[in-house]
Design a protein around this motif. Sequence first.
Motif, PDB file in Angstrom:
ATOM      1  N   HIS B 335      36.593  31.313  66.086  1.00  0.00           N
ATOM      2  CA  HIS B 335      35.215  31.603  65.671  1.00  0.00           C
ATOM      3  C   HIS B 335      35.101  31.866  64.166  1.00  0.00           C
ATOM      4  O   HIS B 335      34.138  32.475  63.711  1.00  0.00           O
ATOM      5  CB  HIS B 335      34.669  32.800  66.460  1.00  0.00           C
ATOM      6  CG  HIS B 335      34.469  32.478  67.913  1.00  0.00           C
ATOM      7  ND1 HIS B 335      33.274  32.029  68.419  1.00  0.00           N
ATOM      8  CD2 HIS B 335      35.331  32.496  68.949  1.00  0.00           C
ATOM      9  CE1 HIS B 335      33.400  31.803  69.718  1.00  0.00           C
ATOM     10  NE2 HIS B 335      34.644  32.085  70.061  1.00  0.00           N
ATOM     11  N   GLN B 336      36.064  31.432  63.419  1.00  0.00           N
ATOM     12  CA  GLN B 336      36.016  31.647  61.960  1.00  0.00           C
ATOM     13  C   GLN B 336      34.869  30.860  61.327  1.00  0.00           C
ATOM     14  O   GLN B 336      34.461  29.814  61.837  1.00  0.00           O
ATOM     15  CB  GLN B 336      37.321  31.165  61.328  1.00  0.00           C
ATOM     16  CG  GLN B 336      38.489  32.099  61.471  1.00  0.00           C
ATOM     17  CD  GLN B 336      39.717  31.463  60.846  1.00  0.00           C
ATOM     18  OE1 GLN B 336      40.372  30.635  61.468  1.00  0.00           O
ATOM     19  NE2 GLN B 336      40.019  31.822  59.617  1.00  0.00           N
ATOM     20  N   LYS B 337      34.410  31.402  60.206  1.00  0.00           N
ATOM     21  CA  LYS B 337      33.365  30.697  59.466  1.00  0.00           C
ATOM     22  C   LYS B 337      33.735  30.661  57.985  1.00  0.00           C
ATOM     23  O   LYS B 337      34.297  31.619  57.465  1.00  0.00           O
ATOM     24  CB  LYS B 337      32.030  31.410  59.627  1.00  0.00           C
ATOM     25  CG  LYS B 337      31.507  31.361  61.051  1.00  0.00           C
ATOM     26  CD  LYS B 337      30.200  32.096  61.186  1.00  0.00           C
ATOM     27  CE  LYS B 337      29.623  31.924  62.580  1.00  0.00           C
ATOM     28  NZ  LYS B 337      30.458  32.549  63.622  1.00  0.00           N
ATOM     29  N   ALA B 338      33.397  29.577  57.339  1.00  0.00           N
ATOM     30  CA  ALA B 338      33.651  29.493  55.900  1.00  0.00           C
ATOM     31  C   ALA B 338      32.480  28.811  55.212  1.00  0.00           C
ATOM     32  O   ALA B 338      31.902  27.858  55.738  1.00  0.00           O
ATOM     33  CB  ALA B 338      34.943  28.728  55.633  1.00  0.00           C
ATOM     34  N   ASP B 339      32.104  29.345  54.086  1.00  0.00           N
ATOM     35  CA  ASP B 339      31.120  28.712  53.216  1.00  0.00           C
ATOM     36  C   ASP B 339      31.765  28.776  51.837  1.00  0.00           C
ATOM     37  O   ASP B 339      31.794  29.825  51.202  1.00  0.00           O
ATOM     38  CB  ASP B 339      29.790  29.486  53.268  1.00  0.00           C
ATOM     39  CG  ASP B 339      28.644  28.706  52.629  1.00  0.00           C
ATOM     40  OD1 ASP B 339      28.881  28.062  51.587  1.00  0.00           O
ATOM     41  OD2 ASP B 339      27.518  28.759  53.160  1.00  0.00           O
ATOM     42  N   THR B 340      32.352  27.692  51.431  1.00  0.00           N
ATOM     43  CA  THR B 340      33.152  27.740  50.210  1.00  0.00           C
ATOM     44  C   THR B 340      33.053  26.428  49.445  1.00  0.00           C
ATOM     45  O   THR B 340      32.693  25.399  50.008  1.00  0.00           O
ATOM     46  CB  THR B 340      34.627  28.106  50.520  1.00  0.00           C
ATOM     47  OG1 THR B 340      35.356  28.216  49.295  1.00  0.00           O
ATOM     48  CG2 THR B 340      35.293  27.080  51.417  1.00  0.00           C
ATOM     49  N   GLY B 341      33.336  26.511  48.169  1.00  0.00           N
ATOM     50  CA  GLY B 341      33.250  25.352  47.294  1.00  0.00           C
ATOM     51  C   GLY B 341      33.429  25.825  45.868  1.00  0.00           C
ATOM     52  O   GLY B 341      34.168  26.771  45.624  1.00  0.00           O
ATOM     53  N   THR B 342      32.719  25.233  44.954  1.00  0.00           N
ATOM     54  CA  THR B 342      32.932  25.591  43.555  1.00  0.00           C
ATOM     55  C   THR B 342      31.663  25.334  42.744  1.00  0.00           C
ATOM     56  O   THR B 342      30.721  24.720  43.229  1.00  0.00           O
ATOM     57  CB  THR B 342      34.110  24.771  42.966  1.00  0.00           C
ATOM     58  OG1 THR B 342      34.358  25.194  41.628  1.00  0.00           O
ATOM     59  CG2 THR B 342      33.789  23.274  42.973  1.00  0.00           C
ATOM     60  N   LYS B 343      31.681  25.857  41.534  1.00  0.00           N
ATOM     61  CA  LYS B 343      30.616  25.515  40.587  1.00  0.00           C
ATOM     62  C   LYS B 343      31.287  25.036  39.304  1.00  0.00           C
ATOM     63  O   LYS B 343      32.191  25.698  38.794  1.00  0.00           O
ATOM     64  CB  LYS B 343      29.752  26.743  40.278  1.00  0.00           C
ATOM     65  CG  LYS B 343      28.855  27.159  41.427  1.00  0.00           C
ATOM     66  CD  LYS B 343      27.869  28.219  40.991  1.00  0.00           C
ATOM     67  CE  LYS B 343      28.407  29.600  41.268  1.00  0.00           C
ATOM     68  NZ  LYS B 343      27.446  30.676  40.982  1.00  0.00           N
ATOM     69  N   MET B 344      30.860  23.911  38.829  1.00  0.00           N
ATOM     70  CA  MET B 344      31.368  23.404  37.558  1.00  0.00           C
ATOM     71  C   MET B 344      30.181  23.349  36.603  1.00  0.00           C
ATOM     72  O   MET B 344      29.258  22.547  36.795  1.00  0.00           O
ATOM     73  CB  MET B 344      31.971  22.004  37.732  1.00  0.00           C
ATOM     74  CG  MET B 344      33.232  21.986  38.580  1.00  0.00           C
ATOM     75  SD  MET B 344      34.608  22.783  37.724  1.00  0.00           S
ATOM     76  CE  MET B 344      35.865  22.737  39.010  1.00  0.00           C
ATOM     77  N   ILE B 345      30.209  24.244  35.615  1.00  0.00           N
ATOM     78  CA  ILE B 345      29.100  24.324  34.675  1.00  0.00           C
ATOM     79  C   ILE B 345      29.551  23.704  33.354  1.00  0.00           C
ATOM     80  O   ILE B 345      30.390  24.272  32.643  1.00  0.00           O
ATOM     81  CB  ILE B 345      28.692  25.801  34.420  1.00  0.00           C
ATOM     82  CG1 ILE B 345      28.630  26.596  35.733  1.00  0.00           C
ATOM     83  CG2 ILE B 345      27.384  25.876  33.629  1.00  0.00           C
ATOM     84  CD1 ILE B 345      27.513  26.247  36.656  1.00  0.00           C
ATOM     85  N   HIS B 346      29.023  22.534  33.052  1.00  0.00           N
ATOM     86  CA  HIS B 346      29.432  21.829  31.831  1.00  0.00           C
ATOM     87  C   HIS B 346      28.497  22.225  30.682  1.00  0.00           C
ATOM     88  O   HIS B 346      27.308  21.924  30.730  1.00  0.00           O
ATOM     89  CB  HIS B 346      29.340  20.312  32.039  1.00  0.00           C
ATOM     90  CG  HIS B 346      30.335  19.782  33.032  1.00  0.00           C
ATOM     91  ND1 HIS B 346      31.416  19.035  32.652  1.00  0.00           N
ATOM     92  CD2 HIS B 346      30.410  19.889  34.373  1.00  0.00           C
ATOM     93  CE1 HIS B 346      32.121  18.682  33.730  1.00  0.00           C
ATOM     94  NE2 HIS B 346      31.521  19.196  34.796  1.00  0.00           N
ATOM     95  N   LEU B 347      29.066  22.878  29.684  1.00  0.00           N
ATOM     96  CA  LEU B 347      28.268  23.248  28.509  1.00  0.00           C
ATOM     97  C   LEU B 347      28.739  22.500  27.267  1.00  0.00           C
ATOM     98  O   LEU B 347      27.940  22.079  26.438  1.00  0.00           O
ATOM     99  CB  LEU B 347      28.355  24.767  28.270  1.00  0.00           C
ATOM    100  CG  LEU B 347      27.890  25.668  29.432  1.00  0.00           C
ATOM    101  CD1 LEU B 347      28.163  27.133  29.128  1.00  0.00           C
ATOM    102  CD2 LEU B 347      26.417  25.461  29.728  1.00  0.00           C
ATOM    103  N   GLY B 348      30.038  22.353  27.116  1.00  0.00           N
ATOM    104  CA  GLY B 348      30.591  21.710  25.923  1.00  0.00           C
ATOM    105  C   GLY B 348      30.603  20.186  26.043  1.00  0.00           C
ATOM    106  O   GLY B 348      30.412  19.626  27.125  1.00  0.00           O
ATOM    107  N   LYS B 349      30.859  19.546  24.902  1.00  0.00           N
ATOM    108  CA  LYS B 349      30.933  18.077  24.887  1.00  0.00           C
ATOM    109  C   LYS B 349      32.246  17.610  25.509  1.00  0.00           C
ATOM    110  O   LYS B 349      33.264  18.303  25.445  1.00  0.00           O
ATOM    111  CB  LYS B 349      30.886  17.579  23.434  1.00  0.00           C
ATOM    112  CG  LYS B 349      29.573  17.800  22.738  1.00  0.00           C
ATOM    113  CD  LYS B 349      29.628  17.102  21.363  1.00  0.00           C
ATOM    114  CE  LYS B 349      28.596  17.674  20.416  1.00  0.00           C
ATOM    115  NZ  LYS B 349      29.038  18.928  19.778  1.00  0.00           N
ATOM    116  N   ASN B 350      32.223  16.396  26.032  1.00  0.00           N
ATOM    117  CA  ASN B 350      33.427  15.764  26.590  1.00  0.00           C
ATOM    118  C   ASN B 350      34.144  16.635  27.614  1.00  0.00           C
ATOM    119  O   ASN B 350      35.366  16.635  27.698  1.00  0.00           O
ATOM    120  CB  ASN B 350      34.437  15.412  25.483  1.00  0.00           C
ATOM    121  CG  ASN B 350      33.821  14.605  24.372  1.00  0.00           C
ATOM    122  OD1 ASN B 350      33.072  13.670  24.642  1.00  0.00           O
ATOM    123  ND2 ASN B 350      34.091  14.989  23.138  1.00  0.00           N
TER     124      ASN B 350
END
Lengths: 244, 478
Positions: B335-350
């Motif tokens: 009965h386990q539950k997971a809500d997981t992932g990531t955030k990639m916040i691009h601010l700089g160039k390249n």
Amino acid sequence: MLKIKNLKADIDSKSILNNFNLEIKPGEVHAIMGPNGSGKSTLSNILSGKKGYNVSGEVLFENKNLFELETEERAHKGIFLAFQYPLEIPGVNTNIFLKTSLNAIRKANGEKELDAIEFLKLVKLKAKNLKFDEEKLNRQLNVGFSGGEKKKNEILQMSILNPKLSILDETDSGLDIDALKTVADGVNSLRKKDNSFLIITHYQRLLDYIKPDYVHVLMNGKIIKSGGPELALELENKGYENFN
Amino acid sequence: MREKQIDKLKDYKYGFTTDIENIRAPKGLNKEVIEFISKAKKEPKWMLDWRMKAFERLKNLKEPNWQKPKYPKIDYQDIYYYSAPKSASDKPKSIDELDPKLLETYKKLGIPLQEQQRLNGIAVDAVFDSVSVATTFKDKLNEVGVIFCSISEAIQKHPELVKKYLGSVIPLTDHYFATLNSAVFTDGSFVYIPPGVRCPMELSTYFRINASQTGQFERTLIIADKGSYVSYLEGCTAPMRDENQLHAANVELVALDDAEIKYSTVQNWYPGDENGKGGIYNFVTKRGLCKGINSKISWTQVETGSAITWKYPSCILQGDNSIGEFYSIAITNNHQKADTGTKMIHLGKNTKSKIISKGISAGFSDMTYRGLVDISSKAKNSTNYTQCDSLLMGNKCGAHTVPYIKNKNPESNIAHEATTSKISEEQLHYCQQRGLNPEEAVGLIVNGFCKEVLQQLPMEFAVEAQKLVGISLEGSVG
């Protein structure tokens, strides 16, 4: 070695095998020939332990009731099926699969498991004999393999596991002449007085290279005729439809 | 056909409890408890003030509720916020002076702390409930200028670094759990790698929850100064209990110019029993800041435990040319539950980011991949590649993929691929025909599915993680 008595198999209440009888003794090579839909693949599925069939009758392997054994236990006891359509398992290295399989069987039989070096030595030798491209052994199991390579891979596994009873389910279909010959060489090199083979095929041509002791004709779920290698030639000439 | 006895849930190997005398703060969340924690850790006033500021802010915050797994209301007044083994309250000077019960506990967990038995090439910080009880190889790391100690020790000995960076990636007011952590955090690790130094060994923290009715509020801060490199791994386990216990951690990473941080997690908190009773709520905030140019932060996680896993290890790609990576395997069973992932916040160039997520759900479990890729208007010529694969076992579990994509820069590129598959009966039959039992077969197939992520783990842990992947799914076929 293998005794099948009155085997009956249904799937979704459709009868596939009915009153099927066969006995294979140690060292014998039996060929089963039959048209599409005659029950050939069902036979190999049932012997290997595939679920989903409703079966009755008796199948003894070395005097043990096969129906009481799980699929993997049958493999441990020496039953090998060369699949008609070998499965792809993405991400799993072929060598690692082979080693895991060999060691699972060795362990079940109380034998020492092979370490990586011992295994690689063995697999290299067998691959060479089968002209199997060694580089493929480092690829994902059957992923991106051609039809012929997949079939050769089955025979490679067979030669590594050295089973007592090998069932070849239409191993010849989709093979060119050279590959067919290599596969046959692989089988012939395993023919010993204790190793038996059940070769399931549509065509006679594989039997040019692997001489069977017995040929059986399977139609509508039962063996309608048994004989020697000449039966295969007769069948090839007449075709299945006119055989009766 | 005969019935085969399948042991539905194999014993959770780490489910034992250590019987040890504790010092606890009184139950509940209030000013006095926060003062208690700060005092127990002999903190300077600025730290207490910081905690109090967070506590004040907490009063105006509400728990987020947008996640998929729902849970019964947590009574924050019914939790112990501080629990420490009595023997560790005056931190022993050397590991040899450590309470034998603690040594035995870590030995049982496979993390021997004593000099003679230490894992080769891996320095370990051992956190037991609310305190770090030992850190190995400190002297050796000191020789090259690497600071590796508990956060409590860092607050006392390296206040300048802590003041500068604590809360610089996860602000005090970020969200409910992060702010709660800022108010009551107890222990965790502190790492500082000086400029140009390649950390000579793997650093690792082993978190253990032992006491009942206790929350663990871990705080970890890792700073990689210019041109440095560090690989860090955390592991976690907890006893089997009927109650749900809260683990709300904050982990902050800062990479300066040309620095690289590789952060790996093998999370194996107690997942609850096969009926879903008990288990850890793993509500964690992990965020990395690629502050400098050419910096790189890479998260790798193997999430197999916890009743609920709710976390998004993220990268803020501030420096030009910086790189963020996220490799994840999440497995839910029963009965386990997971809500997981990531955030990639691009601010700089390249800036570049890469997300490889492998979710496996079995039993009655439910899994969500939730990820954000946000490319700002200034992040010229940036790229993201996302691949989310889900594997379902059986027909009572769920898998969901929720990608959020924001691209405000026309010169940047985002690619997303997602697949959902099932382990086929045919694949299982094939493996079994080759002598593998169903669980070995599933282990093999699943490890193949996860390979891209497993390869990212430090070698010493990859084998363990592979086994863990197999064990977590035991009883899911049959």
